[in-house]
Design a protein around this motif. Structure first.
Motif, mmCIF file in Angstrom:
data_model
loop_
_atom_site.group_PDB
_atom_site.id
_atom_site.type_symbol
_atom_site.label_atom_id
_atom_site.label_comp_id
_atom_site.label_asym_id
_atom_site.label_seq_id
_atom_site.Cartn_x
_atom_site.Cartn_y
_atom_site.Cartn_z
ATOM 1 N N ILE A 38 67.165 27.911 18.910
ATOM 2 C CA ILE A 38 67.113 28.196 20.350
ATOM 3 C C ILE A 38 65.713 27.919 20.882
ATOM 4 C CG2 ILE A 38 67.302 30.015 22.099
ATOM 5 C CD1 ILE A 38 69.473 31.281 20.365
ATOM 6 N N TYR A 39 64.699 28.322 20.117
ATOM 7 C CA TYR A 39 63.313 28.084 20.526
ATOM 8 C C TYR A 39 63.060 26.589 20.700
ATOM 9 C CZ TYR A 39 58.203 28.243 20.589
ATOM 10 O OH TYR A 39 56.889 28.102 20.954
ATOM 11 N N THR A 40 63.574 25.794 19.766
ATOM 12 C CA THR A 40 63.394 24.336 19.836
ATOM 13 C C THR A 40 64.008 23.770 21.099
ATOM 14 O OG1 THR A 40 63.276 24.080 17.434
ATOM 15 C CG2 THR A 40 63.955 22.149 18.711
ATOM 16 N N LEU A 70 54.058 21.049 19.012
ATOM 17 C CA LEU A 70 53.871 19.595 18.941
ATOM 18 C C LEU A 70 54.814 18.971 17.920
ATOM 19 C CD1 LEU A 70 49.968 19.364 19.064
ATOM 20 C CD2 LEU A 70 51.558 18.724 20.878
ATOM 21 N N LEU A 71 54.998 19.660 16.811
ATOM 22 C CA LEU A 71 55.846 19.126 15.743
ATOM 23 C C LEU A 71 57.323 19.120 16.131
ATOM 24 C CD1 LEU A 71 54.067 20.738 12.676
ATOM 25 C CD2 LEU A 71 54.111 18.320 13.282
ATOM 26 N N ILE A 72 57.713 19.978 17.055
ATOM 27 C CA ILE A 72 59.089 19.970 17.558
ATOM 28 C C ILE A 72 59.441 18.608 18.143
ATOM 29 C CG2 ILE A 72 60.508 20.833 19.485
ATOM 30 C CD1 ILE A 72 59.424 23.610 18.917
ATOM 31 N N LEU A 73 58.440 17.948 18.722
ATOM 32 C CA LEU A 73 58.671 16.672 19.409
ATOM 33 C C LEU A 73 58.648 15.483 18.468
ATOM 34 C CD1 LEU A 73 56.301 17.410 22.428
ATOM 35 C CD2 LEU A 73 58.778 17.794 22.299
ATOM 36 N N GLU A 74 58.281 15.714 17.204
ATOM 37 C CA GLU A 74 58.215 14.631 16.232
ATOM 38 C C GLU A 74 59.539 14.512 15.465
ATOM 39 O OE1 GLU A 74 55.837 12.538 15.908
ATOM 40 O OE2 GLU A 74 54.178 13.488 17.006
ATOM 41 N N ARG A 75 59.887 13.292 15.065
ATOM 42 C CA ARG A 75 61.157 13.060 14.381
ATOM 43 C C ARG A 75 60.992 12.645 12.923
ATOM 44 N NH1 ARG A 75 64.684 9.778 19.009
ATOM 45 N NH2 ARG A 75 64.549 11.404 20.626
ATOM 46 N N LYS A 127 61.834 21.996 24.121
ATOM 47 C CA LYS A 127 62.090 20.606 24.522
ATOM 48 C C LYS A 127 62.437 20.527 26.005
ATOM 49 C CE LYS A 127 63.518 18.521 20.142
ATOM 50 N NZ LYS A 127 64.650 17.900 19.386
ATOM 51 N N PHE A 128 63.225 21.479 26.489
ATOM 52 C CA PHE A 128 63.570 21.513 27.911
ATOM 53 C C PHE A 128 62.321 21.715 28.761
ATOM 54 C CE2 PHE A 128 64.542 24.010 31.730
ATOM 55 C CZ PHE A 128 65.449 23.163 32.366
ATOM 56 N N TYR A 129 61.461 22.654 28.335
ATOM 57 C CA TYR A 129 60.206 22.932 29.048
ATOM 58 C C TYR A 129 59.322 21.699 29.068
ATOM 59 C CZ TYR A 129 55.292 24.331 29.283
ATOM 60 O OH TYR A 129 53.956 24.392 29.573
ATOM 61 N N PHE A 130 59.190 21.041 27.918
ATOM 62 C CA PHE A 130 58.316 19.869 27.820
ATOM 63 C C PHE A 130 58.820 18.744 28.716
ATOM 64 C CE2 PHE A 130 57.110 15.798 26.010
ATOM 65 C CZ PHE A 130 55.753 15.948 25.831
ATOM 66 N N ASN A 131 60.119 18.464 28.648
ATOM 67 C CA ASN A 131 60.685 17.373 29.445
ATOM 68 C C ASN A 131 60.547 17.644 30.936
ATOM 69 O OD1 ASN A 131 61.443 15.797 27.246
ATOM 70 N ND2 ASN A 131 63.405 16.852 27.040
ATOM 71 N N LYS A 132 60.738 18.886 31.325
ATOM 72 C CA LYS A 132 60.630 19.226 32.744
ATOM 73 C C LYS A 132 59.198 19.111 33.250
ATOM 74 C CE LYS A 132 61.919 22.780 36.097
ATOM 75 N NZ LYS A 132 62.532 24.125 36.313
ATOM 76 N N LYS A 133 58.249 19.499 32.405
ATOM 77 C CA LYS A 133 56.848 19.503 32.834
ATOM 78 C C LYS A 133 56.192 18.141 32.747
ATOM 79 C CE LYS A 133 52.459 21.924 32.214
ATOM 80 N NZ LYS A 133 51.747 23.039 31.520
ATOM 81 N N TYR A 134 56.515 17.356 31.707
ATOM 82 C CA TYR A 134 55.744 16.145 31.462
ATOM 83 C C TYR A 134 56.527 14.842 31.640
ATOM 84 C CZ TYR A 134 52.402 19.341 29.356
ATOM 85 O OH TYR A 134 51.508 20.363 29.132
#
Length: 328
Positions: free
Chosen positions: A313-315, A263-268, A319-326
């Motif tokens: 790389i994990y980040t 979740l924190l990966i998506l926060e800026r 992010k790619f997974y999240f954008n594709k799914k949601y």
């Protein structure tokens, strides 16, 4: 069978459009031996007044008015004055099916259980989602009750779909400094004292989802990260010497911290960036304790490895997974 009194604690704050319907659903229970303690937690609307008017027509209802202190504070005040053999909780903007307490008490007596609980459904925009309504009955000893709570896939860690024998509640109270996951921790403390709990998966509690409710507020974004992490650490501390329970607690702790990291990966915001680093450091610090835990599956191990050794790389992958799914 109505020899046993149930003290129902209703925490209520600024829910004037919902409180009467909630209280009606309790008043109309087929199980009549109830003591209903409505705690008006400093409402600035007509919530307290409506509760007072309702209580005038049903002597089983007691209304307590207090300064605003949050839902845990309200529930603790209710526990302090409860006189029933069992204690239950209902949120003041939800409702219950008219036979919920009859079913819960009957099961508690039949199975000599310290805790009796049931399924629930979420009502959102007039759509009902059942969790899970399988009709199965599960008898839980102390260990199974705790593990089912940790797993969180069938047994709901809310307080509101349960009744607890008053003697196992005793002096245990909710931590009023914690705003998120306080139900889970309180449940863990009580299930840890319970010899037998009984779960019947009939959906008798109705959770009304409101986007302006306290549970859906964005005011405490930081606490939505820090409070759960505090809870998981407390749970680990409770079971640090319990070889049967500790591996399951560790698995939950690791899984939830990985979810928080994601979740924190998506926060800026810089504050969240600092928290992300803290979560990563925590996972790294505890790696030695959990690396040999056979309950942790390969997926979690791969995610943990990515967070610790390939964070950039994990980040990108997440992010790619999240954008594709949601986002599509």
């Amino acid at each position: 069978m109505e020899d046993y009194k149930v003290s129902v604690i209703v925490a209520a704050y600024n829910i004037q459009d919902y409180i009467v319907k909630c209280l009606e659903s309790i008043a109309n229970q087929t199980y009549k031996n109830l003591e209903v303690i409505v705690v008006d937690d400093g409402s600035s609307d007509n919530t307290g007044k409506l509760a007072d008017e309702f209580a005038k027509n049903d002597n089983r209802f007691i209304v307590i008015h207090k300064a605003n202190g949050g839902v845990s504070s309200a529930r603790n005040r209710g526990i302090d004055v409860a006189s029933g053999d069992f204690i239950g909780f209902v949120d003041g903007d939800d409702t219950i099916e008219n036979d919920m307490y009859e079913m819960l008490v009957n099961n508690a007596i039949k199975y000599k259980a310290d805790i009796s609980h049931c399924g629930y459904k979420v009502i959102e925009n007039n759509k009902e989602t059942f969790f899970y309504n399988t009709k199965q009955i599960i008898i839980q000893d102390r260990k199974k009750g705790l593990l089912d709570l940790f797993e969180g896939t069938l047994i709901e860690p809310s307080l509101c779909n349960k009744i607890f024998r008053k003697n196992i509640v005793g002096n245990i109270r909710l931590d009023e400094s914690i705003k998120i996951n306080e139900d889970l921790y309180f449940n863990v403390l009580l299930f840890n004292k319970s010899n037998i709990s009984i779960f019947e998966d009939n959906t008798k509690y109705n959770y009304i989802k409101r986007y302006n409710s306290a549970s859906n507020s964005n005011k405490n974004n930081i606490k939505r990260i820090t409070d759960p992490r505090k809870i998981y650490k407390l749970i680990i501390e409770i079971f640090k010497d319990d070889v049967d329970i500790l591996p399951y607690a560790q698995r939950m702790d690791l899984g939830r911290n990985i979810n928080i990291y994601n979740l924190l990966i998506l926060e800026r915001d810089n504050v969240f960036l600092q928290l992300k680093n803290e979560v990563r450091d925590y996972i790294k610090l505890n790696y030695k304790n959990i690396k040999d835990n056979k309950l942790i599956n390969k997926k979690i191990k791969y995610m943990m490895f990515g967070i610790l050794y390939l964070p950039h790389i994990y980040t990108l992958i997440y992010k790619f997974y999240f954008n594709k799914k949601y986002m599509n």
